[in-house]
Design an enzyme around this catalytic site. Structure first.
Site, PDB file in Angstrom:
ATOM      1  N   ALA A   1       0.807  -1.226   0.000  1.00  0.00           N
ATOM      2  CA  ALA A   1       0.000   0.000   0.000  1.00  0.00           C
ATOM      3  C   ALA A   1       0.837   1.271   0.000  1.00  0.00           C
ATOM      4  O   ALA A   1       0.743   2.092  -0.928  1.00  0.00           O
ATOM      5  CB  ALA A   1      -0.942  -0.013   1.197  1.00  0.00           C
ATOM      6  N   ALA A   2       1.662   1.469   1.016  1.00  0.00           N
ATOM      7  CA  ALA A   2       2.418   2.724   1.112  1.00  0.00           C
ATOM      8  C   ALA A   2       3.450   2.832   0.010  1.00  0.00           C
ATOM      9  O   ALA A   2       3.602   3.887  -0.617  1.00  0.00           O
ATOM     10  CB  ALA A   2       3.082   2.833   2.484  1.00  0.00           C
TER      11      ALA A   2
ATOM     12  N   ARG B   1       3.187  10.299 -11.155  1.00  0.00           N
ATOM     13  CA  ARG B   1       2.231  11.281 -11.670  1.00  0.00           C
ATOM     14  C   ARG B   1       2.869  12.667 -11.762  1.00  0.00           C
ATOM     15  O   ARG B   1       2.563  13.438 -12.664  1.00  0.00           O
ATOM     16  CB  ARG B   1       1.000  11.355 -10.758  1.00  0.00           C
ATOM     17  CG  ARG B   1       0.124  10.123 -10.773  1.00  0.00           C
ATOM     18  CD  ARG B   1      -1.131  10.323  -9.938  1.00  0.00           C
ATOM     19  NE  ARG B   1      -1.824   9.067  -9.735  1.00  0.00           N
ATOM     20  CZ  ARG B   1      -1.774   8.347  -8.620  1.00  0.00           C
ATOM     21  NH1 ARG B   1      -1.067   8.794  -7.590  1.00  0.00           N
ATOM     22  NH2 ARG B   1      -2.427   7.203  -8.528  1.00  0.00           N
TER      23      ARG B   1
ATOM     24  N   ARG C   1     -25.078  14.727  24.388  1.00  0.00           N
ATOM     25  CA  ARG C   1     -25.913  15.475  25.330  1.00  0.00           C
ATOM     26  C   ARG C   1     -25.666  15.014  26.764  1.00  0.00           C
ATOM     27  O   ARG C   1     -25.522  15.823  27.682  1.00  0.00           O
ATOM     28  CB  ARG C   1     -27.381  15.286  24.975  1.00  0.00           C
ATOM     29  CG  ARG C   1     -27.833  15.998  23.717  1.00  0.00           C
ATOM     30  CD  ARG C   1     -29.277  15.694  23.401  1.00  0.00           C
ATOM     31  NE  ARG C   1     -30.184  16.225  24.427  1.00  0.00           N
ATOM     32  CZ  ARG C   1     -31.492  15.960  24.468  1.00  0.00           C
ATOM     33  NH1 ARG C   1     -32.034  15.173  23.532  1.00  0.00           N
ATOM     34  NH2 ARG C   1     -32.256  16.486  25.391  1.00  0.00           N
TER      35      ARG C   1
ATOM     36  N   CYS D   1      -6.339  -6.563   4.621  1.00  0.00           N
ATOM     37  CA  CYS D   1      -7.568  -6.479   5.424  1.00  0.00           C
ATOM     38  C   CYS D   1      -8.658  -7.394   4.875  1.00  0.00           C
ATOM     39  O   CYS D   1      -9.572  -7.783   5.609  1.00  0.00           O
ATOM     40  CB  CYS D   1      -8.088  -5.045   5.454  1.00  0.00           C
ATOM     41  SG  CYS D   1      -6.927  -3.846   6.120  1.00  0.00           S
TER      42      CYS D   1
ATOM     43  N   ASP E   1       2.866   0.588   7.657  1.00  0.00           N
ATOM     44  CA  ASP E   1       2.867  -0.113   8.936  1.00  0.00           C
ATOM     45  C   ASP E   1       4.223  -0.151   9.625  1.00  0.00           C
ATOM     46  O   ASP E   1       4.343  -0.740  10.708  1.00  0.00           O
ATOM     47  CB  ASP E   1       2.377  -1.553   8.742  1.00  0.00           C
ATOM     48  CG  ASP E   1       0.910  -1.637   8.378  1.00  0.00           C
ATOM     49  OD1 ASP E   1       0.244  -0.589   8.356  1.00  0.00           O
ATOM     50  OD2 ASP E   1       0.423  -2.754   8.110  1.00  0.00           O
TER      51      ASP E   1
ATOM     52  N   GLU F   1      10.261  -5.686  -3.951  1.00  0.00           N
ATOM     53  CA  GLU F   1       9.214  -6.376  -3.193  1.00  0.00           C
ATOM     54  C   GLU F   1       9.612  -7.850  -3.068  1.00  0.00           C
ATOM     55  O   GLU F   1       9.824  -8.533  -4.071  1.00  0.00           O
ATOM     56  CB  GLU F   1       7.869  -6.250  -3.912  1.00  0.00           C
ATOM     57  CG  GLU F   1       6.765  -7.167  -3.397  1.00  0.00           C
ATOM     58  CD  GLU F   1       6.540  -7.060  -1.901  1.00  0.00           C
ATOM     59  OE1 GLU F   1       6.477  -8.114  -1.239  1.00  0.00           O
ATOM     60  OE2 GLU F   1       6.438  -5.930  -1.372  1.00  0.00           O
TER      61      GLU F   1
ATOM     62  N   TRP G   1     -32.957  12.026  17.413  1.00  0.00           N
ATOM     63  CA  TRP G   1     -31.647  12.298  17.997  1.00  0.00           C
ATOM     64  C   TRP G   1     -30.744  11.104  17.695  1.00  0.00           C
ATOM     65  O   TRP G   1     -30.972  10.000  18.197  1.00  0.00           O
ATOM     66  CB  TRP G   1     -31.761  12.495  19.518  1.00  0.00           C
ATOM     67  CG  TRP G   1     -32.196  13.877  19.896  1.00  0.00           C
ATOM     68  CD1 TRP G   1     -33.474  14.301  20.109  1.00  0.00           C
ATOM     69  CD2 TRP G   1     -31.350  15.006  20.085  1.00  0.00           C
ATOM     70  NE1 TRP G   1     -33.484  15.633  20.424  1.00  0.00           N
ATOM     71  CE2 TRP G   1     -32.189  16.097  20.433  1.00  0.00           C
ATOM     72  CE3 TRP G   1     -29.977  15.224  20.016  1.00  0.00           C
ATOM     73  CZ2 TRP G   1     -31.713  17.373  20.689  1.00  0.00           C
ATOM     74  CZ3 TRP G   1     -29.483  16.483  20.278  1.00  0.00           C
ATOM     75  CH2 TRP G   1     -30.333  17.542  20.608  1.00  0.00           C
TER      76      TRP G   1
ATOM     77  N   ASN H   1      -2.038   4.089   2.783  1.00  0.00           N
ATOM     78  CA  ASN H   1      -2.270   4.709   1.481  1.00  0.00           C
ATOM     79  C   ASN H   1      -2.106   6.223   1.541  1.00  0.00           C
ATOM     80  O   ASN H   1      -1.569   6.841   0.617  1.00  0.00           O
ATOM     81  CB  ASN H   1      -3.664   4.335   0.969  1.00  0.00           C
ATOM     82  CG  ASN H   1      -3.699   2.951   0.354  1.00  0.00           C
ATOM     83  OD1 ASN H   1      -3.269   2.747  -0.777  1.00  0.00           O
ATOM     84  ND2 ASN H   1      -4.183   1.974   1.111  1.00  0.00           N
TER      85      ASN H   1
END
Length: 464
Positions: free
Chosen positions: A20-21, A31, A455, A54, A296, A44, A447, A318
Site C-alpha cells: 500500500a504505502a 504522476r 448530550r 484487510c 505499517d 518487493e 436524535w 495509502n
C-alpha cells in the site's frame, strides 16, 4: 548533485516494499514526474503487490470468492506506468552514508547494490509469532500476506478434523474466528485479555464477547498460551494454557503485528517506543533529508493524546504513500496525524472506535467523564431498528471529546466517523450536540445515538 548523472541526469527513487504505502508513493511520484526525470525502482520480496491484507479473512471465510479480487494493481500494471518493480527481491541492507541499498534475489540468491537519490521505506509489519514450543508445527498459521491466506485455505481443504483454535482476539483474531465458523469449524478463541477487542474498553468488549458466543465461538479470556502440542505425525493437536488444553486440528495466530524495521534499526535510523520509524509531517525520516517512510513500519502522531502511536492500518498506509510520493516527487504535502479510528464486525455485529480508551486517557494524565447510552439504529417504530451502544469520553475541565466506542447492528460502525471528524476538529461534546446530521426514520432516530451520548456527556461535564 545527483548520483545518477550517468543516466542522463535522472534522479533515482528507490522504494523498499511494494504494497500500500510503497506503491502509492511510487505511483504518486510518477504522476508528478515522468520517466525522463525520475527513475523509480521498487523492491518487493513477495509474490504480490498492492493487495488488501484487510480482505484476507473475508476471502478465507468465503465472502470474497477469488484471491485476485484483493489485488488492486498487478506488477504488470505498475510496470506499464514506467515503474521498475522487482518482485521476489529482498533488500538486506540500507547504507544511508553511501546512499545505496543491497538487494538479494529470493530465488537465485544473487546480490547487488543499487544507489539512490531518494529512498522510501515501506517495509510494513510482521505478525507477532510467540516463541512457544510447537509454534512452527504444520497446521499453525499466521495471516499477513496472500501467500499466508492461500496456505491456510489449503490446510482447511485437507484437514479432516473440524476443530480450530485462534490465538488472540484483536481485529484479525475476531475476523478469523468468524471466517472459520463460516467454513464449518468448531472455533475456540484463546485471549490473554479480559475481553476480546483490546482496542475497546472492557465493558464494550463484553458486548463483542456475547456476540461471539452467540455465533457458537468458545471464548477463553485471561488465558496465556504456553505451548502448541503436536501429535505423533508432528502436526498440531492442541493448544495449551496453564490451566487447560484445547483440541485443535489447526491453529491461527491473531496476536497482532509489529513494525518491520530491522533494516532501519541496523542502518541507525530513528525508531519510536513501539519500534516504528519516526518521521516529520512530510513523512521524511527524522534527520535524513533524502529518506521517507510510510505504512505499517512508522509511528504517527495521535492528535488526541499528543503522543506518537503505532496504528497499522491500510487507510493510513495509502495516505502516507500519497504524502511521500508527493514530497519525493518534488511537491509538498503533510500527514498531520490520526485520531485512531477503526471498524470491524462479528457476523452482523458492528464495532467502531476512535480516539482514546479510558486507560489511554489515564496514561496521558487526562481527567475525563464517561457516559454510555443505549439507542437504536433507526427510529424505534421503523422496521429493522436494531439496538446500539455508544460510549463517549470527554475531558472534565474543557468538555473536549476524547473518544467514542460503538457496538451495534447494521448502521452502527460507520457512525464512529461523526466522532472522528469531531476529534480532528477538537470539538467539545457540547458543540457536538448542535451538529446538523441527516435524519429520516429509516436511517436514524430524531436524535442520533452519537448526539444522545454527546448530550449526556455535556450534562456530566457541567455537573463535574
Amino acid at each position: 548533485m545527483s548520483i545518477s548523472d550517468g543516466r542522463g541526469g535522472r534522479e533515482r527513487m528507490v522504494v523498499i516494499g511494494g504494497d500500500a504505502a510503497g506503491m502509492s508513493a511510487a505511483s504518486q511520484a510518477r504522476r508528478l514526474r515522468g520517466p525522463g526525470e525520475l527513475e523509480i525502482v521498487v523492491f518487493e520480496r513477495g509474490h504480490f503487490t498492492s493487495f488488501s491484507a484487510c480482505g484476507i479473512p473475508y476471502w478465507v471465510g468465503g465472502e470474497v470468492p477469488d484471491r485476485d479480487r484483493l489485488i488492486a494493481r498487478t506488477a504488470e500494471e505498475h510496470r506499464g506506468r514506467d515503474i521498475d518493480l522487482r518482485m521476489r527481491t529482498e533488500v538486506t541492507e540500507i547504507d544511508p552514508a553511501g546512499r545505496r541499498v543491497r538487494a538479494r534475489d529470493v530465488d537465485s540468491g544473487a546480490e547487488s547494490w543499487t544507489p539512490y537519490d531518494k529512498l522510501v521505506i515501506a517495509t510494513g509489519a510482521r505478525p507477532v509469532r510467540p516463541d512457544l514450543p510447537g509454534v512452527d508445527a504444520p497446521g499453525v498459521h499466521g495471516v499477513q500476506t496472500l501467500d499466508d491466506g492461500q496456505a491456510l485455505l489449503d490446510t482447511l481443504a485437507r484437514t479432516r478434523g473440524r476443530r480450530a483454535v485462534v490465538v488472540g482476539a484483536g481485529y484479525i483474531g475476531v475476523e478469523m474466528a468468524e471466517a472459520l465458523i463460516n467454513r464449518g469449524f468448531e472455533v475456540t478463541v484463546v485471549n490473554r485479555g479480559k475481553e476480546p477487542m483490546s482496542t475497546l474498553d472492557p465493558d464494550m468488549g463484553r458486548l463483542v464477547h456475547r456476540a461471539m458466543e452467540g455465533l457458537g465461538i468458545t471464548m477463553v479470556n485471561d488465558a496465556e498460551v504456553t505451548e502448541i502440542l503436536t501429535g505423533g505425525d508432528g502436526r498440531v493437536r492442541a493448544v495449551a494454557t496453564a490451566d487447560a488444553e484445547y483440541p485443535a486440528d489447526l491453529v491461527v495466530l491473531g496476536i497482532g503485528v509489529r513494525p518491520e524495521t530491522g533494516l532501519a534499526r541496523a542502518a541507525g535510523l530513528p525508531l519510536g517506543a513501539r519500534g516504528g520509524l519516526l518521521t516529520d509531517l512530510a513523512m521524511r525520516v527524522r534527520g535524513h533529508e533524502d529518506i521517507w517512510a510510510g505504512g505499517d513500519c512508522v509511528e504517527v502522531l495521535n492528535l488526541v493524546s499528543g503522543q506518537e502511536q503505532y496504528i497499522p492500518l491500510g487507510t493510513h498506509a495509502n495516505k502516507h504513500g500519497q504524502v511521500v510520493g508527493t514530497n519525493a516527487g518534488g511537491g509538498y504535502a503533510t500527514f498531520p496525524g490520526v485520531v485512531g479510528t477503526a471498524v470491524s464486525k462479528v457476523c452482523d455485529l458492528e464495532i467502531g472506535r476512535t480516539g482514546l480508551r479510558e486507560k489511554d486517557a489515564r496514561r496521558v494524565g487526562l481527567r475525563f467523564e464517561t457516559v454510555t447510552v443505549e439507542s437504536t439504529s433507526r427510529a424505534g417504530y421503523y422496521p429493522g431498528a436494531a439496538p446500539m451502544t455508544v460510549k463517549m469520553l470527554a475531558e472534565t475541565r474543557t468538555g473536549r471529546l476524547l473518544g467514542v466506542q460503538i457496538v451495534g447492528r447494521e448502521g452502527a460502525a460507520k457512525r464512529v466517523d461523526i466522532a472522528a471528524v469531531a476529534l480532528t476538529a477538537r470539538m467539545t461534546v457540547e458543540q457536538m450536540t448542535a451538529l446538523d446530521l441527516g435524519y429520516a426514520p429509516p436511517f436514524s432516530p430524531v436524535w442520533d445515538p452519537v448526539l444522545v451520548a454527546a448530550r449526556k456527556a455535556t450534562a456530566k461535564v457541567r455537573a463535574a
